[in-house]
Design a protein around this motif. Structure first.
Motif, PDB file in Angstrom:
ATOM      1  N   VAL A 140      29.445  34.300  50.242  1.00 30.50           N
ATOM      2  CA  VAL A 140      30.415  33.385  50.846  1.00 30.50           C
ATOM      3  C   VAL A 140      31.794  33.934  50.525  1.00 30.50           C
ATOM      4  O   VAL A 140      32.103  34.223  49.361  1.00 30.50           O
ATOM      5  N   THR A 141      32.622  34.094  51.554  1.00 34.64           N
ATOM      6  CA  THR A 141      33.981  34.601  51.365  1.00 34.64           C
ATOM      7  C   THR A 141      34.964  33.479  51.678  1.00 34.64           C
ATOM      8  O   THR A 141      34.791  32.738  52.641  1.00 34.64           O
ATOM      9  N   PHE A 142      35.975  33.351  50.830  1.00 38.30           N
ATOM     10  CA  PHE A 142      36.987  32.313  51.008  1.00 38.30           C
ATOM     11  C   PHE A 142      38.302  32.833  50.464  1.00 38.30           C
ATOM     12  O   PHE A 142      38.365  33.905  49.873  1.00 38.30           O
ATOM     13  N   GLU A 143      39.365  32.067  50.697  1.00 36.45           N
ATOM     14  CA  GLU A 143      40.683  32.466  50.224  1.00 36.45           C
ATOM     15  C   GLU A 143      41.177  31.500  49.148  1.00 36.45           C
ATOM     16  O   GLU A 143      40.837  30.317  49.162  1.00 36.45           O
ATOM     17  N   TRP A 144      41.971  32.050  48.248  1.00 41.02           N
ATOM     18  CA  TRP A 144      42.635  31.257  47.228  1.00 41.02           C
ATOM     19  C   TRP A 144      44.102  31.654  47.219  1.00 41.02           C
ATOM     20  O   TRP A 144      44.433  32.850  47.189  1.00 41.02           O
ATOM     21  N   THR A 145      44.974  30.660  47.246  1.00 47.19           N
ATOM     22  CA  THR A 145      46.413  30.900  47.184  1.00 47.19           C
ATOM     23  C   THR A 145      46.918  30.481  45.812  1.00 47.19           C
ATOM     24  O   THR A 145      46.676  29.345  45.371  1.00 47.19           O
ATOM     25  N   ALA A 146      47.569  31.421  45.150  1.00 48.21           N
ATOM     26  CA  ALA A 146      48.100  31.157  43.811  1.00 48.21           C
ATOM     27  C   ALA A 146      49.173  30.075  43.881  1.00 48.21           C
ATOM     28  O   ALA A 146      49.843  29.912  44.906  1.00 48.21           O
ATOM     29  N   PRO A 147      49.346  29.338  42.790  1.00 49.68           N
ATOM     30  CA  PRO A 147      50.405  28.311  42.784  1.00 49.68           C
ATOM     31  C   PRO A 147      51.779  28.967  42.937  1.00 49.68           C
ATOM     32  O   PRO A 147      51.944  30.152  42.661  1.00 49.68           O
ATOM     33  N   THR A 148      52.745  28.201  43.373  1.00 51.36           N
ATOM     34  CA  THR A 148      54.098  28.741  43.545  1.00 51.36           C
ATOM     35  C   THR A 148      54.930  28.640  42.270  1.00 51.36           C
ATOM     36  O   THR A 148      55.942  29.308  42.147  1.00 51.36           O
ATOM     37  N   LEU A 149      54.468  27.810  41.338  1.00 54.83           N
ATOM     38  CA  LEU A 149      55.125  27.713  40.030  1.00 54.83           C
ATOM     39  C   LEU A 149      54.232  28.360  38.982  1.00 54.83           C
ATOM     40  O   LEU A 149      53.006  28.226  39.037  1.00 54.83           O
ATOM     41  N   GLY A 150      54.841  29.032  38.012  1.00 56.13           N
ATOM     42  CA  GLY A 150      54.082  29.737  36.992  1.00 56.13           C
ATOM     43  C   GLY A 150      53.188  28.839  36.156  1.00 56.13           C
ATOM     44  O   GLY A 150      53.610  27.771  35.719  1.00 56.13           O
ATOM     45  N   VAL A 151      51.941  29.280  35.947  1.00 55.73           N
ATOM     46  CA  VAL A 151      51.001  28.533  35.105  1.00 55.73           C
ATOM     47  C   VAL A 151      50.382  29.413  34.019  1.00 55.73           C
ATOM     48  O   VAL A 151      49.579  28.953  33.233  1.00 55.73           O
ATOM     49  N   GLY A 152      50.743  30.692  33.997  1.00 51.88           N
ATOM     50  CA  GLY A 152      50.169  31.592  32.995  1.00 51.88           C
ATOM     51  C   GLY A 152      48.819  32.136  33.429  1.00 51.88           C
ATOM     52  O   GLY A 152      48.511  32.220  34.618  1.00 51.88           O
ATOM     53  N   ASP A 153      48.004  32.509  32.453  1.00 50.28           N
ATOM     54  CA  ASP A 153      46.702  33.119  32.732  1.00 50.28           C
ATOM     55  C   ASP A 153      45.742  32.120  33.374  1.00 50.28           C
ATOM     56  O   ASP A 153      45.783  30.930  33.070  1.00 50.28           O
ATOM     57  N   ILE A 154      44.875  32.648  34.256  1.00 57.87           N
ATOM     58  CA  ILE A 154      43.852  31.825  34.895  1.00 57.87           C
ATOM     59  C   ILE A 154      42.497  32.535  34.818  1.00 57.87           C
ATOM     60  O   ILE A 154      42.429  33.737  34.530  1.00 57.87           O
ATOM     61  N   ASN A 155      41.450  31.791  35.046  1.00 58.46           N
ATOM     62  CA  ASN A 155      40.099  32.310  35.258  1.00 58.46           C
ATOM     63  C   ASN A 155      39.546  31.563  36.458  1.00 58.46           C
ATOM     64  O   ASN A 155      39.942  30.427  36.714  1.00 58.46           O
ATOM     65  N   PHE A 156      38.615  32.175  37.149  1.00 58.20           N
ATOM     66  CA  PHE A 156      37.838  31.429  38.127  1.00 58.20           C
ATOM     67  C   PHE A 156      36.555  31.037  37.415  1.00 58.20           C
ATOM     68  O   PHE A 156      35.922  31.867  36.758  1.00 58.20           O
ATOM     69  N   GLU A 157      36.212  29.769  37.511  1.00 57.10           N
ATOM     70  CA  GLU A 157      34.974  29.281  36.921  1.00 57.10           C
ATOM     71  C   GLU A 157      34.092  28.802  38.065  1.00 57.10           C
ATOM     72  O   GLU A 157      34.573  28.152  38.997  1.00 57.10           O
ATOM     73  N   PHE A 158      32.799  29.149  37.988  1.00 57.21           N
ATOM     74  CA  PHE A 158      31.919  28.782  39.094  1.00 57.21           C
ATOM     75  C   PHE A 158      30.515  28.453  38.623  1.00 57.21           C
ATOM     76  O   PHE A 158      30.107  28.811  37.524  1.00 57.21           O
ATOM     77  N   ALA A 159      29.825  27.726  39.484  1.00 50.78           N
ATOM     78  CA  ALA A 159      28.416  27.384  39.278  1.00 50.78           C
ATOM     79  C   ALA A 159      27.681  27.770  40.556  1.00 50.78           C
ATOM     80  O   ALA A 159      28.236  27.665  41.655  1.00 50.78           O
ATOM     81  N   VAL A 160      26.449  28.221  40.405  1.00 55.71           N
ATOM     82  CA  VAL A 160      25.630  28.615  41.559  1.00 55.71           C
ATOM     83  C   VAL A 160      24.245  27.993  41.415  1.00 55.71           C
ATOM     84  O   VAL A 160      23.626  28.096  40.356  1.00 55.71           O
ATOM     85  N   VAL A 161      23.789  27.353  42.492  1.00 56.39           N
ATOM     86  CA  VAL A 161      22.451  26.759  42.523  1.00 56.39           C
ATOM     87  C   VAL A 161      21.572  27.649  43.392  1.00 56.39           C
ATOM     88  O   VAL A 161      21.822  27.806  44.585  1.00 56.39           O
TER      89      VAL A 161
END
Length: 183
Positions: A140-161
């Motif tokens: 599955v392909t999708f898009e993510w747009t980063a926030p416009t205000l700084g939030v520091g480091d991020i991770n993507f967290e996911f679950a798969v069934v």
């Protein structure tokens, strides 16, 4: 009389099967807090083996590590290794507020022509993405747009069934740092 009994029994059994099918149309809002499928609804615990699924974040690799730019849109793909199929998924980008606290950040977009994904509403309507149906998929392909205000480091967290009783929760990507020029 026997025919009526058979029909009633069949309808009752079909109803019971529908009740245990577990969110074929996507993760419920309570998944936002746990970032995991419900172990009660799935009648199982998350797998502890290595997941056969990954979230491709190669678009964040700028040659100096994984970085994101404020307001920039990135394409991500959740896929089964060796085309391993899955039925359900839930993905969020999480900013780290402290060692124990995270919260959703950024905005997901369903790609044009994608008939298997829908947006999830955690804090706002676009801060997560999940399946629209339990149809089998290998990517599955999708898009993510980063926030416009700084939030520091991020991770993507996911679950798969994979199937009702086989799922992986709390899968994390590598840490993605906010681009230094945007700090």
């Amino acid at each position: 009389m026997i025919m009526k009994l058979l029909v009633c029994t069949s309808l009752l059994l079909c109803s019971m099967v529908l009740l245990v099918e577990c969110y074929p149309d996507g993760a419920p809002e309570e998944s936002c807090k746990t970032l995991a499928p419900s172990s009660e609804k799935h009648d199982a615990r998350p797998q502890t083996t290595t997941s056969p699924y990954s979230l491709n974040i190669s678009g964040f690799n700028d040659g100096e590590g994984y970085h994101y730019e404020l307001g920039k849109t990135y394409q991500l793909t959740l896929l089964g290794v060796d085309k391993h199929p899955f039925k359900g998924f839930f993905v969020e980008a999480r900013e780290k507020k402290s060692s124990n606290e995270t919260r959703p950040t950024g905005k997901f977009t369903v790609m044009q022509g994608d008939s298997v994904s829908r947006l999830s509403s955690c804090s706002v309507r676009t801060d997560g993405i999940t399946q629209k149906s339990a149809v089998e998929k290998v990517a599955v392909t999708f898009e993510w747009t980063a926030p416009t205000l700084g939030v520091g480091d991020i991770n993507f967290e996911f679950a798969v069934v994979q199937v009702k009783k086989i799922y992986w929760a709390h899968q994390l990507t590598a840490s993605i740092k906010q681009k230094p020029s945007a700090l």
